[in-house]
Design a protein around this motif. Structure first.
Motif, mmCIF file in Angstrom:
data_model
loop_
_atom_site.group_PDB
_atom_site.id
_atom_site.type_symbol
_atom_site.label_atom_id
_atom_site.label_comp_id
_atom_site.label_asym_id
_atom_site.label_seq_id
_atom_site.Cartn_x
_atom_site.Cartn_y
_atom_site.Cartn_z
ATOM 1 N N ASP A 65 -137.242 59.337 13.369
ATOM 2 C CA ASP A 65 -137.695 60.562 12.316
ATOM 3 C C ASP A 65 -138.631 61.158 12.835
ATOM 4 O O ASP A 65 -138.698 62.743 12.752
ATOM 5 C CB ASP A 65 -138.216 59.797 11.078
ATOM 6 C CG ASP A 65 -137.309 58.844 10.440
ATOM 7 O OD1 ASP A 65 -136.119 59.227 10.324
ATOM 8 O OD2 ASP A 65 -137.623 57.928 9.930
ATOM 9 N N GLU A 66 -139.730 60.998 13.705
ATOM 10 C CA GLU A 66 -140.699 61.879 14.105
ATOM 11 C C GLU A 66 -141.550 61.285 15.656
ATOM 12 O O GLU A 66 -141.332 59.954 15.761
ATOM 13 C CB GLU A 66 -141.827 62.022 13.192
ATOM 14 C CG GLU A 66 -143.042 62.920 13.564
ATOM 15 C CD GLU A 66 -144.180 62.954 12.520
ATOM 16 O OE1 GLU A 66 -145.081 63.619 12.862
ATOM 17 O OE2 GLU A 66 -143.716 62.811 11.448
ATOM 18 N N GLU A 106 -144.470 61.788 18.174
ATOM 19 C CA GLU A 106 -145.781 62.344 18.296
ATOM 20 C C GLU A 106 -146.236 61.988 19.862
ATOM 21 O O GLU A 106 -146.569 60.801 19.814
ATOM 22 C CB GLU A 106 -146.660 62.152 17.130
ATOM 23 C CG GLU A 106 -148.165 62.885 17.184
ATOM 24 C CD GLU A 106 -148.870 62.266 15.979
ATOM 25 O OE1 GLU A 106 -149.999 62.548 16.288
ATOM 26 O OE2 GLU A 106 -148.276 62.247 14.778
#
Length: 133
Positions: free
Chosen positions: A84-85, A87
């Motif tokens: 999803d993400e 970082e």
């Protein structure tokens, strides 16, 4: 009969194509074909989904490997997952990666959807390794 002389444009196009090919190969070699953090997480989850536990563990640090509950893993089936993400830390040596996973418990057939995260870090060889789950 002498060989035909190619048009000037043809040789220029050929040189440009050779240059582009050379640059592409140089980029591939310089990157070493290594997987980024999302690709590592996806490969690890796919290996777990396929029950290839040796492959799955190869993407984890030794500490995470020791913490894995293999009995719990064997009692479920990974139905699907998504990354999803991703970082990156400021120095790009660590990553927090969020994912969603759908698992089916084999003992009762119930399906759960969970959101979780991995922490990945570059090892001494520059490979991304899962260091926290």
């Amino acid at each position: 009969m002498p060989f035909p002389v190619p048009e000037r444009g043809w040789t220029v196009r050929r040189r440009v194509a050779a240059y582009v090919l050379f640059q592409s190969l140089a980029l591939l070699v310089s990157c070493g074909g290594r997987k980024g953090p999302a690709e590592v997480a996806e490969a690890m989850l796919r290996a777990a989904q396929e029950r290839d536990y040796d492959e799955m563990l190869s993407y984890m640090s030794p500490e995470v490997q020791r913490e894995m509950n293999m009995a719990a893993l064997a009692s479920m089936e990974i139905v699907s997952f998504s990354i999803d993400e991703v970082e990156y830390s400021l120095d790009s040596t660590m990553v927090d990666l969020e994912y969603t996973i759908t698992v089916k418990r084999l003992h009762d057939g119930e399906t759960d959807v969970e959101e979780d995260e991995f922490e990945l870090m570059k090892d001494v060889e520059g490979r991304w390794v899962i260091v926290d789950m």
